[in-house]
Structures are given as structure tokens and as C-alpha cells.
Design a protein around this motif. Structure first.
Motif, PDB file in Angstrom:
ATOM      1  N   MET A 107      -2.197 -26.389  37.405  1.00  0.00           N
ATOM      2  CA  MET A 107      -1.740 -25.407  36.444  1.00  0.00           C
ATOM      3  C   MET A 107      -2.364 -25.746  35.097  1.00  0.00           C
ATOM      4  SD  MET A 107       2.136 -24.269  35.444  1.00  0.00           S
ATOM      5  CE  MET A 107       2.506 -23.541  37.004  1.00  0.00           C
ATOM      6  N   THR A 108      -3.075 -24.795  34.553  1.00  0.00           N
ATOM      7  CA  THR A 108      -3.783 -25.021  33.293  1.00  0.00           C
ATOM      8  C   THR A 108      -2.871 -24.730  32.106  1.00  0.00           C
ATOM      9  OG1 THR A 108      -4.588 -22.757  33.213  1.00  0.00           O
ATOM     10  CG2 THR A 108      -5.955 -24.363  34.410  1.00  0.00           C
ATOM     11  N   PRO A 109      -3.188 -25.300  30.969  1.00  0.00           N
ATOM     12  CA  PRO A 109      -2.392 -25.007  29.773  1.00  0.00           C
ATOM     13  C   PRO A 109      -2.422 -23.528  29.397  1.00  0.00           C
ATOM     14  CG  PRO A 109      -3.717 -26.970  29.406  1.00  0.00           C
ATOM     15  CD  PRO A 109      -4.141 -26.389  30.727  1.00  0.00           C
ATOM     16  N   GLU A 110      -3.538 -22.870  29.629  1.00  0.00           N
ATOM     17  CA  GLU A 110      -3.633 -21.441  29.322  1.00  0.00           C
ATOM     18  C   GLU A 110      -2.667 -20.629  30.174  1.00  0.00           C
ATOM     19  OE1 GLU A 110      -6.412 -23.247  30.159  1.00  0.00           O
ATOM     20  OE2 GLU A 110      -7.179 -23.523  28.119  1.00  0.00           O
ATOM     21  N   GLU A 164       6.779 -11.166  40.172  1.00  0.00           N
ATOM     22  CA  GLU A 164       5.408 -11.575  39.856  1.00  0.00           C
ATOM     23  C   GLU A 164       5.283 -13.089  39.824  1.00  0.00           C
ATOM     24  OE1 GLU A 164       2.357 -10.106  39.276  1.00  0.00           O
ATOM     25  OE2 GLU A 164       3.315  -8.375  40.196  1.00  0.00           O
ATOM     26  N   LEU A 165       6.281 -13.749  39.240  1.00  0.00           N
ATOM     27  CA  LEU A 165       6.241 -15.217  39.211  1.00  0.00           C
ATOM     28  C   LEU A 165       6.275 -15.801  40.623  1.00  0.00           C
ATOM     29  CD1 LEU A 165       8.616 -16.188  36.271  1.00  0.00           C
ATOM     30  CD2 LEU A 165       6.163 -16.554  36.425  1.00  0.00           C
ATOM     31  N   ILE A 166       7.168 -15.305  41.444  1.00  0.00           N
ATOM     32  CA  ILE A 166       7.293 -15.836  42.806  1.00  0.00           C
ATOM     33  C   ILE A 166       6.054 -15.524  43.630  1.00  0.00           C
ATOM     34  CG2 ILE A 166       8.597 -15.592  44.951  1.00  0.00           C
ATOM     35  CD1 ILE A 166      11.108 -15.240  43.188  1.00  0.00           C
ATOM     36  N   LYS A 167       5.518 -14.314  43.467  1.00  0.00           N
ATOM     37  CA  LYS A 167       4.327 -13.924  44.221  1.00  0.00           C
ATOM     38  C   LYS A 167       3.106 -14.757  43.832  1.00  0.00           C
ATOM     39  CE  LYS A 167       2.263 -10.087  43.260  1.00  0.00           C
ATOM     40  NZ  LYS A 167       2.004  -8.665  43.039  1.00  0.00           N
ATOM     41  N   PRO A 222       1.587 -19.562  44.706  1.00  0.00           N
ATOM     42  CA  PRO A 222       0.428 -20.231  45.340  1.00  0.00           C
ATOM     43  C   PRO A 222      -0.813 -20.271  44.454  1.00  0.00           C
ATOM     44  CG  PRO A 222       1.457 -18.732  46.887  1.00  0.00           C
ATOM     45  CD  PRO A 222       2.097 -18.480  45.549  1.00  0.00           C
ATOM     46  N   ASN A 223      -1.044 -19.216  43.679  1.00  0.00           N
ATOM     47  CA  ASN A 223      -2.213 -19.198  42.784  1.00  0.00           C
ATOM     48  C   ASN A 223      -2.048 -20.156  41.618  1.00  0.00           C
ATOM     49  OD1 ASN A 223      -3.261 -17.183  44.404  1.00  0.00           O
ATOM     50  ND2 ASN A 223      -2.441 -15.555  43.124  1.00  0.00           N
ATOM     51  N   MET A 224      -0.811 -20.363  41.178  1.00  0.00           N
ATOM     52  CA  MET A 224      -0.568 -21.217  40.017  1.00  0.00           C
ATOM     53  C   MET A 224      -0.706 -22.694  40.351  1.00  0.00           C
ATOM     54  SD  MET A 224       2.698 -19.479  38.240  1.00  0.00           S
ATOM     55  CE  MET A 224       2.896 -17.728  38.265  1.00  0.00           C
ATOM     56  N   ILE A 225      -0.276 -23.085  41.525  1.00  0.00           N
ATOM     57  CA  ILE A 225      -0.317 -24.520  41.857  1.00  0.00           C
ATOM     58  C   ILE A 225      -1.607 -24.918  42.572  1.00  0.00           C
ATOM     59  CG2 ILE A 225       2.181 -24.739  41.947  1.00  0.00           C
ATOM     60  CD1 ILE A 225       2.013 -24.650  44.979  1.00  0.00           C
TER      61      ILE A 225
END
Length: 89
Positions: A1-4, A79-82, A85-88
Motif C-alpha cells: 500500500m503506497t502513501p498516495e 468500493e473499499l471492500i472490492k 486485493p488491489n490495495m494489498i
């Protein structure tokens, strides 16, 4: 997870909070201002006169705009739950 990404998530969450709070508190604030102006003009110093209209307007706003506010909150949560996988990943 990036700071941005973290900054973007926080910005979206804070914007949602501001939108929801303004939608609920804004009309009550305007009614309170009108009632306070009326009280100042007529020199009536009754506390319940300023409280009751604000309470009624806030309840009406929650009844009328409640489904819209709930939709905003649920869309943000979905949106957060969906995107977990992309965030982590």
C-alpha cells in the motif's frame, strides 16, 4: 500500500464525512439562524423556541435524505471492500 493510496482513501473518507455532516447539520444551522434573528428582533428569550425547530428540521432531513446518505456510505464501503486485493497486492 503506497502513501498516495492511503492519502486518496483518507481524502475520500473525509469528503464523505463532510458531505454527510453538512447535509444533516446545514439545514438545522440555517433554521437556527432564522429563529435567532426572529428572537433578537422580538426580544423573546425562550430556549425551547430555538431548539424545537432545529430538532424538527434535523429529523425531517434524516427522513428525506437518509436513503441518499446511506447509499453514499454503502457505495464507499463497497468500493473499499472490492478494492482490498488491489490495495494489498
Amino acid at each position: 500500500m503506497t502513501p498516495e493510496l492511503v492519502i486518496e482513501l483518507m481524502r475520500d473518507a473525509l469528503w464523505l464525512i463532510v458531505t454527510m455532516a453538512l447535509a444533516i447539520i446545514g439545514p438545522g444551522l440555517l433554521v437556527g439562524l432564522v429563529v435567532s434573528t426572529f428572537q433578537a428582533a422580538t426580544q423573546i428569550n425562550e430556549q425551547t423556541l430555538s431548539f424545537l425547530p432545529r430538532l424538527i428540521v434535523t429529523l425531517l432531513v434524516l427522513i428525506v435524505w437518509g436513503p441518499w446518505l446511506l447509499t453514499l456510505l454503502l457505495d464507499h464501503t463497497n468500493e473499499l471492500i472490492k478494492n482490498i486485493p488491489n490495495m494489498i497486492g
